[in-house]
Design an enzyme around this catalytic site. Structure first.
Site, mmCIF file in Angstrom:
data_model
loop_
_atom_site.group_PDB
_atom_site.id
_atom_site.type_symbol
_atom_site.label_atom_id
_atom_site.label_comp_id
_atom_site.label_asym_id
_atom_site.label_seq_id
_atom_site.Cartn_x
_atom_site.Cartn_y
_atom_site.Cartn_z
ATOM 1 N N GLY A 280 -25.572 -7.185 37.880
ATOM 2 C CA GLY A 280 -24.666 -6.573 38.831
ATOM 3 C C GLY A 280 -25.428 -5.673 39.784
ATOM 4 O O GLY A 280 -26.620 -5.433 39.633
ATOM 5 N N GLY A 281 -24.713 -5.157 40.783
ATOM 6 C CA GLY A 281 -25.340 -4.238 41.726
ATOM 7 C C GLY A 281 -25.909 -4.943 42.938
ATOM 8 O O GLY A 281 -25.890 -6.172 43.061
ATOM 9 N N THR B 268 -32.436 -3.271 44.984
ATOM 10 C CA THR B 268 -33.241 -2.120 44.605
ATOM 11 C C THR B 268 -34.715 -2.508 44.627
ATOM 12 O O THR B 268 -35.069 -3.673 44.836
ATOM 13 C CB THR B 268 -32.833 -1.546 43.234
ATOM 14 O OG1 THR B 268 -33.405 -0.244 43.078
ATOM 15 C CG2 THR B 268 -33.297 -2.433 42.089
ATOM 16 N N TYR B 269 -35.556 -1.518 44.407
ATOM 17 C CA TYR B 269 -37.017 -1.697 44.425
ATOM 18 C C TYR B 269 -37.579 -1.326 43.069
ATOM 19 O O TYR B 269 -37.125 -0.372 42.429
ATOM 20 C CB TYR B 269 -37.629 -0.802 45.502
ATOM 21 C CG TYR B 269 -39.112 -0.538 45.318
ATOM 22 C CD1 TYR B 269 -40.056 -1.508 45.652
ATOM 23 C CD2 TYR B 269 -39.570 0.662 44.775
ATOM 24 C CE1 TYR B 269 -41.414 -1.284 45.455
ATOM 25 C CE2 TYR B 269 -40.913 0.900 44.583
ATOM 26 C CZ TYR B 269 -41.835 -0.079 44.918
ATOM 27 O OH TYR B 269 -43.173 0.147 44.710
ATOM 28 N N GLY C 285 -28.394 -1.594 36.881
ATOM 29 C CA GLY C 285 -27.745 -2.882 37.126
ATOM 30 C C GLY C 285 -27.883 -3.728 35.876
ATOM 31 O O GLY C 285 -28.997 -3.919 35.374
ATOM 32 N N ALA D 209 -33.819 1.486 36.493
ATOM 33 C CA ALA D 209 -35.087 1.737 37.176
ATOM 34 C C ALA D 209 -35.151 3.229 37.485
ATOM 35 O O ALA D 209 -34.407 3.720 38.333
ATOM 36 C CB ALA D 209 -35.187 0.913 38.447
ATOM 37 N N CYS E 285 -29.352 -0.001 46.838
ATOM 38 C CA CYS E 285 -28.063 -0.249 46.174
ATOM 39 C C CYS E 285 -26.933 -0.421 47.187
ATOM 40 O O CYS E 285 -25.754 -0.244 46.859
ATOM 41 C CB CYS E 285 -27.744 0.877 45.193
ATOM 42 S SG CYS E 285 -29.014 1.076 43.922
#
Length: 236
Positions: A92-93, A96-97, A166, A179, A195
């Site tokens: 989900g989500g 991101t990095y 996530g 993360a 996000c």
């Protein structure tokens, strides 16, 4: 709390994202498949141990199944120039990095044994990070309507995320995770809308505390918080 749940802990160091994804997916699929053959799952925690993986990744952007590619602000050639990769994944989500200096956690837990739902699971992950950074003098919080751990969530223009979350779940078994920015190079977040947000910032322990942190010390603190909050028996 639920029953004490046996979980294998692995710190696999710096590892390629796809390689780690395949590794956790194998553990996840084995656990889901094994559940289908066991009638009374809550009594089988010794047979079906969970796994908690800590890892750091080389530079990579990941996009969740509900995310938009428009939140990646650079193209393929620019990704190569930044020595970064990009993957669409099944958590989900949004986007991101991941990179060096960031603790990425992949809990592969059976929530049926722990006896909690997915919403409570995410909240406990957040609380584990909140309590961890609290030991280092930082005050983190939940943010209503959003996952992750935030600093100054009630102050417009100052709200910033220190940990993204996530997850994926099937048959009450989880994968993917969080993360947590410890010594992360935050410049890599300039190339995405983290996000999916355009009005909130990203931060790290290093930035907030003004000095590079001992990431091994942070890992040990986080490991103990997860152990306590989820009532786990951790084994190596």
């Amino acid at each position: 709390m639920g029953l004490s749940y046996t979980v294998k802990y692995e710190d696999i160091g710096l590892k390629d994202y796809k390689e780690t994804w395949d590794y956790q997916a194998k553990i996840f699929n084995n656990l889901v498949d094994a559940k289908k053959t066991i009638a009374d799952v809550p009594l089988s925690s010794g047979i079906l141990p969970g796994t908690l993986i800590f890892v750091e990744h080389p530079h990579v952007y990941t996009l969740g199944k509900s995310g938009s590619e428009n939140n990646l602000l650079i193209d393929y050639i620019q990704l190569q120039a930044k020595d970064a990769k990009f993957y669409k994944i099944d958590r989900g989500g949004d986007i991101t990095y991941h990179g060096p200096g960031q603790i990425v956690g992949y809990p592969i837990f059976d929530l049926e044994i722990i006896r909690i739902g997915l919403k409570e699971y995410i909240s406990r992950l957040e609380e584990s990070v909140i309590q961890t950074i609290g030991e280092f003098g930082l005050s983190g919080s939940h943010l209503e309507g959003s996952t992750g751990v935030w600093l100054d969530p009630g102050i417009k223009g100052k709200t910033r995320k220190i940990c993204a979350i996530g997850v994926k779940a099937s048959k009450f078994v989880t994968m993917h995770g969080f993360a947590f920015n410890v010594n992360t190079d935050l410049s890599y977040f300039n190339h995405i809308n983290p996000c999916g947000f355009t009005d909130k910032g990203v931060t790290s322990m290093q930035k907030e505390l003004g000095a590079k942190q001992d990431i091994e010390k942070v890992k040990q603190a986080l490991k103990q918080k997860i152990k306590g909050i989820f009532d786990l028996e951790l084994i190596n």
